[in-house]
Design an enzyme around this catalytic site. Sequence first.
Site, PDB file in Angstrom:
ATOM      1  N   CYS A  15       6.826 -12.918  41.734  1.00 16.56           N
ATOM      2  CA  CYS A  15       6.171 -11.802  42.428  1.00 16.56           C
ATOM      3  C   CYS A  15       7.013 -11.286  43.581  1.00 16.56           C
ATOM      4  O   CYS A  15       7.105 -10.098  43.816  1.00 16.56           O
ATOM      5  CB  CYS A  15       4.835 -12.249  43.003  1.00 16.56           C
ATOM      6  SG  CYS A  15       3.537 -12.227  41.805  1.00 16.56           S
ATOM      7  N   CYS A  55      21.513 -10.842  48.028  1.00 15.36           N
ATOM      8  CA  CYS A  55      20.142 -10.536  47.596  1.00 15.36           C
ATOM      9  C   CYS A  55      19.269 -10.540  48.836  1.00 15.36           C
ATOM     10  O   CYS A  55      19.767 -10.320  49.942  1.00 15.36           O
ATOM     11  CB  CYS A  55      19.653 -11.511  46.536  1.00 15.36           C
ATOM     12  SG  CYS A  55      19.384 -13.183  47.126  1.00 15.36           S
TER      13      CYS A  55
END
Length: 483
Positions: free
Chosen positions: A291, A440
């Site tokens: 998620c 990231c």
Amino acid sequence: MGISLLIPSALRQFTGGKSELVMEAKTAREALERLVREYPPLKRHLFSETNELRSFVNIYVGDEDVRRGEGLDTGLTDGATVLIVPSIAGGSPEAGASLPSSALPDLSSAEIERYSRHLMLPNVGIEGQRKLKNARVLLVGSGGLGAPVGMYLAAAGVGRLGIVDFDVVDVTNLQRQIIHGTRDVGRPKVASARDRLSDINPHIHVEVHETRLTSENALEILRDYDVIVDGTDNFPTRYLVNDACVLLGKPNVYGSIFRFEGQASVFWARAGACYRCLYPEPPPAGLVPSCAEGGVFGVLPGIVGTIQANETIKLILGDGEPLINRLLFFDAWSMRFRELKLAKDPNCPVCGEHPSVTKLVDYEEFCGLKAPSDLAALEEVTATELKRRLDTDASVQLIDVREPFEFSIARIPNAKLIPLGQIVNRKSEIDPSRDAVLICRVGQRSAKAITELRQAGFAGRLVNLKGGMIAWSDEIDSTIPKY
Ligand code: ZN
């Protein structure tokens, strides 16, 4: 003949966002082969090196799982719908249902007043309400799914609600985790959830387990409850909850969410399929984002969690038609529910006839999340060191492996976007003769990208940005929003 192939949102990044392909195909195999011919990067997500359908992907024709029938060679009729159902990262309890009514607790006059709309229902009534008061339900997680489950079960008068969670409330949770409020940011989730549930209904007991559920403590914690509600957001805990429920003979009310899609079912090995019957193995790390990486539509856990609360109450009452052997598949964007049939797999590694899993194992390792043994060799750079180097050295390549929406929120100048899911297929876009720094959000996906590139034979020097964009925001550019 014309058939329609439905693409789940987890794989739409490979189909240019397309959710449905209409094509000519005689069998499910032919449809999938046409799909991967048209979108080659999808191939390794659906098929193994030996061209077998991967075990964390299920293919349905209509509402039938083709693995149970003729497999991918099942003939398709004109207008058939072929559905790809990958596993995604979010029975009646004997005790509650079979206890003689004399053992059930009485209701006080305050409780009778509070539950009057239940008592009027012939399917609940006084006896049903006493079953609810007698019931013990454990919520694994008090996040997006656990929030509505806990709130509705508290309101319904479930006598004992346990919550396992080790997390603290973060401001990014509040978009969907409605059990927590703005004033709770920074508090342990179990404390915030306990306060909210006790306020909804002071007649119930809330038991908190402020810990991470592990193979060491799961049986001990789950043992005292009649129904377990799986509100986890990661594969290791999901398999742990499933296996512990099978070993203890408890029903597992399952829900999971990803972007706009949800799944719900009731896994109860005594009565039907368990999670491993559906998905024997987890997807390799990095294939299906969590998620946190994939995003989630705020109301989706509300809808899926409410379905879990609904199933839990029916299990306690021992009435209604539970979602046993049924997988409910929900797409919030098209507002479409599909119901798929499940069947117990006699070869299931945990609930089958000859189980190979007879005790809890190391689920991080099972899910391929254990740090690779060469992690010590992972070369890292801090945000401050990287900035210093970029100021003097133009040869460094910056490869950002986040999703496009994240890249559009904030990026380091001159970074090139190659999302993690495409990194191996696009490795030729990285120049092996120059250093590459992978980026990231927090430094985990970029480390995975380095591992995947090395495994794929990439020979250049790869360096991980430690702490990712969050560290860059902290150390170098505070105008970059942390999301
Ligand atoms: Zn099973």
